[in-house]
Write an enzyme that holds these catalytic residues in place. Structure first.
Site, PDB file in Angstrom:
ATOM      1  N   HIS A 138       6.799  11.507  10.222  1.00  0.00           N
ATOM      2  CA  HIS A 138       5.971  10.492  10.879  1.00  0.00           C
ATOM      3  C   HIS A 138       5.697   9.379   9.874  1.00  0.00           C
ATOM      4  CE1 HIS A 138       3.012   8.860  13.737  1.00  0.00           C
ATOM      5  NE2 HIS A 138       2.334   8.530  12.658  1.00  0.00           N
ATOM      6  N   CYS A 139       6.071   8.159  10.235  1.00  0.00           N
ATOM      7  CA  CYS A 139       5.941   7.024   9.331  1.00  0.00           C
ATOM      8  C   CYS A 139       4.760   6.147   9.748  1.00  0.00           C
ATOM      9  CB  CYS A 139       7.234   6.207   9.332  1.00  0.00           C
ATOM     10  SG  CYS A 139       7.170   4.751   8.246  1.00  0.00           S
ATOM     11  N   PRO A 140       3.727   6.047   8.929  1.00  0.00           N
ATOM     12  CA  PRO A 140       2.594   5.177   9.290  1.00  0.00           C
ATOM     13  C   PRO A 140       2.931   3.694   9.227  1.00  0.00           C
ATOM     14  CG  PRO A 140       2.300   6.070   7.083  1.00  0.00           C
ATOM     15  CD  PRO A 140       3.503   6.748   7.654  1.00  0.00           C
TER      16      PRO A 140
END
Length: 294
Positions: free
Chosen positions: A103-105
């Site tokens: 998951h990439c913020p």
């Protein structure tokens, strides 16, 4: 931590095993301390070579199975669906992601089968842009510094600092994903492979003294000769070549690999499996591989 402590305690319980350098050199692939239940997954092989002590228990080869998903299907309680292989549930997004990587913020969503190519293209071009910004500003200011009355603009300092910082960050991300794509692994699977390597390192540390680098290397080479390498032959999703792995994510047209266009073979639902694994996802020794792969 519980599994690792269990492994360490199991190995310590067998500390009376012989660790003479001559016996290690003679049988590097069988001089493995430990117990079969310390490595529950994978296949083990008992050694039958001579021992310096007649009552020494039989050593077992530690697992070399990277099986993050031994069952063909798994049920997600949160989404109420049967997850395809390599699918994981993201708690941040609240949904299952096909071929989940992380998951990439920075982009506000997960990186998976449907967008890994575009994420990689974004990171690569961002790295080039940050490097170009840093290099041009640095060069212009160095050139202007020889002139009289030159004063350095504070805004240039801030921009160079941020562009240099993001250059290192994006280059690191690009390099990491180049390795992952070349081996057809996700971040989750890469961490599983690292865990397996750490477990093997513990076995090697118990077998040999910390200064016996050659003996450790010979033992690891013997494991590689019998099972193959962890990141290649021991990867359940290895397609046989680096190019095939890249085409899985980027498609067959090379000129579209670094452009946000084109289609990908990776739909995230079905994957070709490495024939070096059996139907249960267990890594087989080389003698059980298909003849063409041995």
């Amino acid at each position: 931590m519980g599994q690792r402590s269990r492994v360490s305690s199991t190995l310590r319980s067998h500390s009376h095993f012989t660790h003479q350098s001559q016996s290690r050199s003679a049988q590097p692939s069988t001089e493995i301390s430990g117990q079969a239940d310390a490595f529950p997954e994978g296949r083990q092989r008992s050694s039958s070579g001579p021992r310096s002590q007649s009552k020494t228990p039989t050593h077992k080869l530690p697992t070399r199975a990277i099986t993050p998903q031994r069952k063909q299907h798994r049920y997600c309680e949160a989404c109420g669906i049967v997850k395809p292989p390599r699918t994981h549930h993201c708690k941040t997004c609240g949904k299952c992601v096909l071929r989940f990587d992380h998951h990439c913020p920075w982009i506000g969503q997960c990186v998976g089968a449907q967008n890994q190519k575009f994420f990689f293209v974004f990171v690569v071009w961002a790295a080039f842009f940050c490097l170009w910004t840093f290099a041009t500003l640095l060069g212009l200011n160095v050139r202007a510094a020889s002139r009289r009355g030159f004063t350095l603009d504070p805004q240039h300092i801030v921009i160079m600092a941020f562009s240099g910082l993001f250059s290192m960050f994006t280059l690191t991300m690009s390099s990491t994903h180049i390795v992952l794509i070349s081996t057809n692994q996700t971040t989750v699977e890469h961490l599983a492979a690292r865990t397996t390597k750490d477990r093997e390192k513990e076995v090697l540390d118990e077998m040999h003294s910390f200064w016996s680098f050659k003996a450790k290397r010979r033992t690891r080479q013997a494991w590689d000769a019998e099972y193959g390498r962890i990141g290649r032959e021991g990867n359940m999703w290895w397609l046989g070549s680096v190019r095939a792995n890249w085409e899985q994510v980027f498609g067959p047209r090379t000129w579209t690999w670094f452009l946000p266009i084109g289609t990908t073979k990776d739909k995230g639902r079905e994957f070709s499996r490495n024939p070096r694994f059996n139907a249960d996802g267990v890594w087989l020794p080389r003698k059980q591989w298909p003849p063409a792969l041995r």
